[in-house]
Design an enzyme around this catalytic site. Structure first.
Site, PDB file in Angstrom:
ATOM      1  N   LYS A 153      10.071  -3.839   4.716  1.00 16.19           N
ATOM      2  CA  LYS A 153       9.695  -4.604   3.518  1.00 16.19           C
ATOM      3  C   LYS A 153      10.895  -5.420   3.040  1.00 16.19           C
ATOM      4  O   LYS A 153      12.034  -4.932   3.052  1.00 16.19           O
ATOM      5  CB  LYS A 153       9.224  -3.638   2.423  1.00 16.19           C
ATOM      6  CG  LYS A 153       8.589  -4.316   1.207  1.00 16.19           C
ATOM      7  CD  LYS A 153       8.113  -3.274   0.182  1.00 16.19           C
ATOM      8  CE  LYS A 153       7.470  -3.914  -1.038  1.00 16.19           C
ATOM      9  NZ  LYS A 153       7.049  -2.902  -2.033  1.00 16.19           N
ATOM     10  N   SER A 202       2.487  -3.852  -4.090  1.00 19.13           N
ATOM     11  CA  SER A 202       3.260  -4.992  -3.654  1.00 19.13           C
ATOM     12  C   SER A 202       3.530  -5.022  -2.146  1.00 19.13           C
ATOM     13  O   SER A 202       3.823  -6.070  -1.593  1.00 19.13           O
ATOM     14  CB  SER A 202       4.620  -5.004  -4.366  1.00 19.13           C
ATOM     15  OG  SER A 202       5.405  -3.895  -3.967  1.00 19.13           O
ATOM     16  N   SER A 228       2.907   0.856  -4.776  1.00 18.32           N
ATOM     17  CA  SER A 228       3.076  -0.258  -3.829  1.00 18.32           C
ATOM     18  C   SER A 228       3.073   0.143  -2.369  1.00 18.32           C
ATOM     19  O   SER A 228       3.017  -0.720  -1.490  1.00 18.32           O
ATOM     20  CB  SER A 228       4.378  -1.012  -4.134  1.00 18.32           C
ATOM     21  OG  SER A 228       4.239  -1.741  -5.322  1.00 18.32           O
TER      22      SER A 228
END
Lengths: 493, 517
Positions: free
Chosen positions: B84, B159, B183
């Protein structure tokens, strides 16, 4: 307004925030070295410049130093102490928040005994001592004032960012009256003595190791409510602290006596003019949006650690002064001179090395202070106490005359080594070989044949001419008393 | 190796790839190239990646060479991994999907990235996300949306939509995510993948571009519970660079997951159903699959108990005060002075003008919204009412968990209240977007671990539904055991992994297997 008139009308109330830079090897929250005078932006770690993803980690040594300092200030040590973020935008503050402490400081509720010049003691109440990180340093370029307003651009050096600080905050100090300016100086000097005795800071004001913000307010005599205060920032010498407080008392008194009001604000101290000028308005509602620092866990010092540090505390400066004065047998005036010259610890150290107290005082306040004054440095930075002690011992044993000792001292100061090394390398020892002395005496007598007769006639002072000639001939390295004895022996003949 | 044989490699779980690599049946270069090819084929549509590493094949070749030399390699050596973009990497830009950090390359790796490299995993690239991890749909990325591989018109969650989509689209076998309020888990729920948020402090935050420091936690994203556990074993454990990192010694999570697939671990397990995380706001198909999962657990011998967590109803309110408060402070450093974007206003200006112009141009709307919310919540005069109250709620929620865990060994809820929604559906309604995290936020507020795993497709839209499991702090291993057991029961029912039902992506070569649940 005249200072005396100001004191007739108003009672001054003081308050101090003293920032002490701790002399830890590394910074408050990461592994960058804590050094003074490095090239700009070389002594930094990611956390000092606020790089994304960097995290602070508390320096254990800084916590120990802070606890020791808190204890030396007579404070209670918190069982659990937390860091908080103080949020404001400023380019010297890399993260745009400062990691400080807010409602849970490491040390709180203490007091410090401060001695005025005449020996009276004054107790200053301490509200708290808390840990925080220093900011970077801005240099404003262009413009006349060196301040941000009017500057063309500014440079920022983050070497200082993250250096551990302890901020010592007093409660309002009342009752100092006309002693307020002197008390201000004495308080900051006392804090300096304490942190030096603890060995937690270099405490050199000229380097910013010790920085003082002085709060001053006035109130009419008899009024309980405190007046509006100003905070004069970064007054960075003992003398300036005294002058700034005096100036603020006079300035505020003039305004108040005129029916005006004091603006709550920070003020800048100007060393050259001896005045303060307005900084930014400051109110108690300044909103730093403090909240607990989520990147750090609370600091929970064990009782065992606190007691260990308490047991290791050095003697408090005021108590030490009382003890030393008694032990050394100095008069009030002599002792005050030593204290005011800032030479107490140097003399104490010299005595500890074996010198007689009056000799140590004589050298430090005499020759060493004179050289320091000429070179515009601190006496303590010139020569080590053990070398002074060694020098004194050489004089006591007759190996050096006072005059030779002064030459040796200069050589020691100039880095030629310890006194005995200088004596050896320069061949400065007193000539105690009677043969060499007698040869010189006979030579002098031959040049002034009438002297012996004069002595024999009872005019003993005539020997002075021979002694002078001998001393001159031997370049000063003769023991004058011995020369005198030998001349008199010759006369008795 | 043929193209289709290579694409078959992308279908394999990390554990299976690791076995093939260990037995030298395939090389890491082959596995890595297979995933890079897959990315090239499908990521134009999915857009899971913000940056694809140009060093992946070289890294893989080094691992292969070490293996040939007989080096003692870690279990996942040679397995590719997606990272990420909130995590710092020294060899790839690390932007948190924000313009303000566009192109920024950190001088250090996040500790979790360092550990991946030390264990010889092969970083494939950086995955898309909501800007600074603020969002539940990845629509708030400054660099374009990521599409859900199950339906390219829908969001992949957020997210961490990029990591979840990359794994769901077979572009990477495993990935790293970060979970501040869900997330990792909510994207897993809506993409039919597995996501694990560890106990707070179980995984280092050093090198994680901070959103809300007291809530952020890095964790694994995978297609199987075992794969997640294998990654967790690599990245977890104490880190002296993170003060909030727990000093605990952790058990092997992979062993815990394997134990779940072998024994009768569900028999006698007390499974607590949280009364407050059901009902209004939950999609019918989500509730159907959730209740079927409970039936399955009961049939396997688990004891289903109802527990109450009365303060969960205040969790979102508390979360949306604490998170913006911390974020407003954490994001103050983006001021153009030392790194990142710098915007000088026309005609120049003071440093304040430059800071303001930079932040105006560099931050997206959601970021600005939360900075303003947080600044307000911390302001003098409002602190007690907002931030202070939220902290009290946080304590009450922790107590709710403590009480619930007296009655249950694990707690369960749907991992998200709905399946993947369409792009734009909630973009203009922040509150509706925030409510999507109602199930996941309590675990972050209390610091307890949470696992999301797929439990089927909602009948009304054919999209994945996730189950959330939660355990007491430090009991992460329990979640892997229970999760792996449930996964096995469900795969027995389905006859294979749920992702086999996902439709083929336009660029891919393999068609999905036909069939419905």
């Amino acid at each position: 307004m005249d200072f005396d008139r100001a004191l007739e009308l108003f009672e001054p109330v003081l308050g101090f925030e003293v920032h002490v830079e701790l002399s830890t090897r590394t910074k408050m929250f990461l592994e960058a070295p804590n050094v003074f005078g490095a090239e700009p932006n070389t002594a930094i770690a990611p956390v000092d410049v606020g790089l994304p993803g960097s995290l602070p980690v508390v320096n254990e040594q800084a916590v120990r130093y802070s606890i020791s300092l808190g204890l030396a200030l007579g404070c209670s040590i918190a069982e659990s102490s937390r860091f908080a973020r103080k949020n404001y935008f400023y380019p010297d503050l890399a993260k745009n928040y400062q990691i400080s402490q807010y409602d849970e400081p490491i040390a709180f509720d203490g007091e410090v005994e401060v001695e005025l010049e005449d020996g009276r003691l004054f107790t200053v109440p301490i509200e708290r001592a808390h840990m925080e990180e220093d900011a970077g340093k801005l240099t404003h370029v262009g413009g006349a004032t060196g301040r941000i307003h009017g500057a063309e651009f500014s440079l920022v050096d983050y070497n200082r960012a993250g250096v551990p600080l302890v901020e010592i905050v007093t409660r309002p100090i009342v009752g100092a009256g006309r002693d307020a300016p002197e008390l201000a100086r004495a308080y900051v000097a006392t804090i300096r003595d304490i942190v030096r005795a603890l060995g937690v800071s270099e405490a050199r004001m000229e380097r910013g190791n010790l920085r003082c913000d002085a709060n001053v307010s006035l109130r009419p005599h008899g009024q309980r409510e405190l007046g509006t205060r100003t905070e004069t920032k970064n007054v960075n010498s003992f003398r300036s602290v005294e002058r700034a407080v005096r100036y603020e008392i006079q300035r505020q008194a003039a305004i108040l006596a005129d029916g005006g009001t004091i603006v709550q604000e920070t003020r800048h101290w100007h060393e050259d003019t001896g005045t303060t000028s307005p900084g930014r308005p400051k109110s108690d509602a300044d909103d730093y949006r403090y909240f607990p620092e989520p990147d750090l866990v609370p600091v929970v010092p064990s009782r065992a650690l606190v007691e260990e540090l308490r047991a290791a505390l050095p003697e408090a400066p005021a108590a030490m002064r009382r003890r030393l004065k008694a032990e050394w047998g100095f008069t009030d005036a002599e002792f005050r001179d030593v204290v005011n010259a800032g030479l107490l610890s140097e003399i104490a150290e010299t005595v500890r090395e074996g010198a007689a107290p009056f000799q140590a005082r004589k050298w430090w306040t005499g020759e060493i202070a004179r050289i320091a004054n000429a070179r515009e440095v601190e006496p303590g930075s010139l020569v080590a106490p053990q070398h002074v002690s060694e020098l004194i011992a050489l004089v006591e044993s007759g190996e050096l005359t006072d005059r030779l000792a002064r030459q040796v001292l200069e050589a020691v100061i100039d880095g030629e080594g310890a006194p005995h090394e200088v004596v050896e390398s320069r061949g400065l020892a007193v000539v105690s070989d009677d043969g060499a002395l007698l040869a010189a005496i006979d030579e002098a007598l031959a040049a002034q044949p009438d002297v012996l007769d004069k002595i024999r006639d009872g005019k003993v002072q005539a020997a002075g001419a021979i002694i002078g000639a001998v001393m001159k001939a031997m370049g000063g390295s003769a023991d004058a008393a011995r020369v005198r004895e030998l001349v008199l022996e010759r006369a008795r003949g | 190796m043929t193209d289709s044989a290579r694409e078959e490699l992308t279908r394999l779980p990390a554990a299976d790839l690791a076995d093939l690599l260990r037995s030298k049946e395939v090389s890491s270069v082959e596995v890595t190239r297979a995933h890079l090819d897959r990315i090239a084929a499908v990521d134009g549509d999915v857009h899971a990646f913000l940056h694809v590493s140009d060093a992946a094949l070289a890294t893989a070749a080094k691992v292969d060479a070490a293996r040939i030399d007989g080096a003692d390699l870690s279990p996942l050596a040679g397995v590719p991994v997606a990272i990420k973009d909130v995590l710092c990497t020294t060899d790839m830009p690390s932007t948190a999907a924000s313009r303000i950090l566009e192109g920024w390359i950190p001088p250090y790796d996040a500790t979790v990235v360092r550990r991946l490299r030390d264990a010889d995993l092969v970083p494939l690239g950086k995955t898309n996300m909501d800007e600074f991890a603020m969002g539940s749909s990845t629509e708030h990325s400054a660099f374009g949306v990521t599409r859900n591989p199950w339906d390219l018109e829908r969001i992949p969650g957020g997210s961490g939509g990029g990591s979840a989509a990359a794994v769901a689209a077979f572009e990477a076998p495993v990935a790293l995510g970060s979970d501040t309020g869900g997330s990792i888990r909510q994207p897993a729920a809506v993409t039919g993948t597995v996501g694990f948020k560890p106990t707070y402090g179980g995984v280092s935050r050093f090198g994680v571009i901070a959103l809300a420091s007291s809530l952020d936690q890095v964790g694994p994203v995978a297609r199987t519970v075992l794969d997640a556990a294998l990654v967790h074993d690599v990245i977890g454990g104490h880190d002296p660079h993170d003060s909030t990192s727990l000093p605990d010694a952790w058990p092997s999570f992979a062993d815990a997951a394997r134990a779940g697939r072998t024994g009768e671990t569900l028999r006698g397990l007390r499974v607590g159903v949280i009364r407050e995380l059901d009902g209004e706001g939950f999609q019918a198909g989500v509730r159907t699959r959730f209740s079927e999962a409970l039936d399955l657990l009961a049939r396997a011998g688990a004891e289903i108990v109802e527990v109450s967590a009365p303060h969960f109803e205040y969790a979102i309110a508390a979360y949306y005060l604490i998170l913006p408060a911390e974020a407003s402070s954490n994001l103050a450093k983006y001021d153009s002075v030392r790194f990142g974007l710098r915007v000088t206003p026309p005609g120049g200006g003071t440093v304040e003008d430059v800071m303001a112009a930079t932040r105006e141009a560099g931050f997206g709307d959601e970021v600005k919204r939360r900075i303003i919310l947080g600044t307000y919540a911390l302001s003098a005069g409002y602190y007690d009412a907002y931030y202070g109250s939220a902290q009290k709620v946080r304590t009450l929620i922790q107590r709710d968990f403590t009480a619930a865990f007296e009655a249950a060994d694990v707690l369960v809820s749907p991992a998200a209240p709905t399946t993947a929604f369409r792009f734009g559906e909630k973009l203009d309604d922040p509150l509706a977007m925030y409510l999507n995290d109602v199930t996941t936020i309590p675990a972050n507020l209390a610091g307890v671990p949470g696992l999301a795993l797929p439990i089927g497709l909602a009948p009304e839209d054919g999209l994945p539904v996730g189950l959330q499991l939660m355990a007491p702090a430090r009991a992460d291993a329990r979640l892997y055991t229970v999760g792996a057991a449930i996964e096995q029961l469900l795969e027995d029912v389905w006859g294979g992994p749920l992702l086999a039902k996902a439709p083929a992506l336009p660029g891919g070569m393999l068609a999905a297997e036909e069939g419905a649940l």
